[in-house]
Design an enzyme around this catalytic site. Structure first.
Site, PDB file in Angstrom:
ATOM      1  N   GLY A 170      59.380  46.731  -4.790  1.00  0.00           N
ATOM      2  CA  GLY A 170      59.973  46.866  -6.283  1.00  0.00           C
ATOM      3  C   GLY A 170      58.590  46.048  -7.513  1.00  0.00           C
ATOM      4  CD  GLU A 200      52.023  46.966  -7.839  1.00  0.00           C
ATOM      5  OE1 GLU A 200      52.894  46.890  -7.359  1.00  0.00           O
ATOM      6  OE2 GLU A 200      51.712  48.528  -8.106  1.00  0.00           O
TER       7      GLU A 200
HETATM    8  O1  2ND Z   1      53.103  49.776  -6.422  1.00  0.00           O
HETATM    9  C1  2ND Z   1      54.696  49.820  -5.701  1.00  0.00           C
HETATM   10  N1  2ND Z   1      54.884  48.804  -5.897  1.00  0.00           N
HETATM   11  C2  2ND Z   1      56.090  48.080  -5.198  1.00  0.00           C
HETATM   12  N2  2ND Z   1      56.648  48.799  -5.551  1.00  0.00           N
HETATM   13  C3  2ND Z   1      56.598  50.321  -4.750  1.00  0.00           C
HETATM   14  C4  2ND Z   1      55.269  50.232  -5.047  1.00  0.00           C
HETATM   15  N3  2ND Z   1      55.577  51.901  -4.629  1.00  0.00           N
HETATM   16  C5  2ND Z   1      56.235  52.184  -3.965  1.00  0.00           C
HETATM   17  N4  2ND Z   1      57.764  51.236  -4.084  1.00  0.00           N
HETATM   18  C6  2ND Z   1      58.901  50.807  -4.187  1.00  0.00           C
HETATM   19  C7  2ND Z   1      59.312  51.985  -4.314  1.00  0.00           C
HETATM   20  C8  2ND Z   1      60.202  52.126  -3.135  1.00  0.00           C
HETATM   21  O2  2ND Z   1      61.216  52.927  -3.856  1.00  0.00           O
HETATM   22  C9  2ND Z   1      60.314  51.158  -2.156  1.00  0.00           C
HETATM   23  C10 2ND Z   1      60.229  51.662  -0.644  1.00  0.00           C
HETATM   24  O3  2ND Z   1      59.138  52.491  -0.275  1.00  0.00           O
HETATM   25  O4  2ND Z   1      58.806  50.496  -2.690  1.00  0.00           O
END
Ligand code: 2ND
Ligand code: ZN
EC number: 3.5.4.4
Length: 331
Positions: A170, A200
C-alpha cells in the site's frame, strides 16, 4: 532471445492487480453486482493504470474494481487459479503471488476462508500446469493494525504448504517500518519469511529500516536505495534481493522512464535484482513483456538473463525440492 519460451520466475505479483477483465465481468454478473460498464474494453481501461499516473496512490485506486468481485471463496479460488494459469502459459515456472486478506472481508469471509481459497486455486493450477507457487500475505500499512496477528495466525495453517511470507504493501510513508516491528517479529517467530515493499515511493531510508528493523530478506522495488549510501551498502552486503517491477515503476513515477531505471547499474555493481510483473492487469503486462523490456532496454545477454533467473531461484521462498526443479532450466 525468445522471451515467451524462455523459463521465467515472478516473485512479485499481486492477485488483485492481476485479474482478467473478462473474469470481472462474469463474476459481477454471477454476484449481481453492477459495474461502471458492461463493455470488456471499458472494464480493462478502468483497471489499467495509465502511463500518465501521477503517483503510487493513483495507481492503487485501480484495485477497487477487482476487489469488489473478490469477496467470495469461489471468486478468490477462481482468480487464483487463473493467475497461475496465465503465468504457466507464458512459461513462468515459479510464481509467488501476494494479496491482502484484509481487503476480502466485505461479505464476512474469515481469514482462513480467504487464505484457504487462494491456496486452493493455486494448487489446482499446480496440478494442471508445469508451474509451482506460493502465497505471500500482504498487510496494508494504511489500515488499522488490530487484525494483523489474526492474519498471521490464520496463515500459519498453510505455512510451507502454500503460504510462505509476510509483506507490507500500500501507500508508502516515510518511517513506516517503526510501527510494524512487533508484527514482523511475530510473523518471523511463527516461521514466515519476510519481504517488504520499500523504496518505491518512499526514500532509501525505508529500505534500510525494512532490512534492519523488520528483517526483510527481499525488498519490493527498492529503487530509492540509489542515492542512499547506507541503504545501498546494507542491501549489497546482506545480499538482499530487489524485486524489480519495471512497468509498474514507470507508471507510479518511481522512475521517469525505463531507460532511467537503476536496475542495470544495480546488477553491474553486484546488487541482486530480479524481474517481476507487480500487477499483470493494472500494469497491463506479463513476465514475457517485463523480461523483454529489461533485456532490450539494457542490452542484456542470454547469460546475463540467466544470472538474474538464478538470483530469483536462490532468493525465492520455494522449498529446496522446487528450487532443484527450477535449477534444471538454467542454461
Ligand atoms: O506496487 C505496489 N506498491 C504498494 N502496494 C501495492 C503495489 N501494487 C499493489 N499494491 C497493493 C494494492 C493491493 O490491493 C494490495 C494487495 O495486493 O497491495
Ligand atoms: Zn507490489
Amino acid at each position: 532471445m525468445n522471451y515467451f519460451n524462455i523459463p521465467k520466475i515472478d516473485l512479485h505479483c499481486h492477485l488483485d492487480g492481476s485479474v482478467r477483465p473478462q473474469t470481472i465481468l462474469e463474476l459481477a454478473r454471477q454476484q449481481k453486482l453492477s459495474l461502471p460498464s458492461e463493455d470488456i474494453h471499458e472494464i480493462q481501461t478502468l483497471m489499467v493504470a495509465p502511463e500518465t499516473c501521477p503517483n503510487l496512490d493513483e495507481y492503487l485506486s485501480r484495485f477497487e474494481l477487482p476487489l469488489s468481485v473478490m469477496q467470495t471463496q469461489e471468486a478468490i479460488e477462481r482468480i487464483s487459479f487463473e493467475v497461475f494459469e496465465d503465468a504457466a502459459k507464458e512459461n513462468v515456472k515459479y510464481l509467488e503471488v501476494r494479496f491482502g486478506p484484509q481487503l476480502h472481508q466485505q461479505l464476512g469471509l474469515t481469514f482462513d476462508q480467504i487464505i484457504g481459497s487462494a491456496v486452493k486455486g493455486m494448487k489446482k493450477a499446480e496440478q494442471r500446469y508445469d508451474i509451482h507457487g506460493n502465497y505471500i500475505l500482504s498487510i496494508l500499512r494504511t489500515l488499522p493494525k488490530d487484525d494483523i496477528r489474526d492474519i498471521i495466525d490464520a496463515g500459519q495453517k498453510y505455512l510451507n504448504n502454500g503460504v510462505v511470507a509476510f509483506d507490507l504493501a500500500g501507500s508508502e510513508l516515510p518511517g513506516f517500518c517503526h510501527e510494524f516491528v512487533p508484527y514482523a517479529q511475530y510473523a518471523v517467530e511463527k516461521g514466515y519469511r519476510v519481504t517488504i515493499h520499500a523504496g518505491e515511493q518512499g526514500s532509501g531510508q525505508n529500505v534500510y529500516d525494512a532490512v534492519s528493523l523488520l528483517g526483510a530478506e527481499r525488498i519490493g522495488h527498492g529503487i530509492h536505495i540509489k542515492g542512499h549510501e547506507q541503504a545501498y551498502d546494507l542491501v549489497k552486503d546482506q545480499a538482499i534481493a530487489l524485486e524489480t517491477c519495471p512497468s509498474s515503476n514507470v507508471q507510479t513515477k518511481a522512475v521517469d522512464t525505463l531507460g532511467q531505471h537503476p536496475v542495470k547499474a544495480f546488477h553491474k555493481d553486484g546488487v541482486l535484482i530480479t524481474i517481476n510483473t507487480d500487477n499483470r492487469t493494472v500494469s497491463n503486462t506479463t513476465m514475457t513483456d517485463e523480461v523483454r523490456k529489461v533485456v532490450e532496454e539494457f542490452d542484456l545477454t542470454r547469460q546475463e538473463y540467466f544470472d538474474i533467473y538464478k538470483v530469483s531461484i536462490e532468493h525465492s521462498f520455494a522449498s529446496e525440492r522446487v528450487k532443484q526443479h527450477l535449477r534444471a532450466f538454467v542454461e
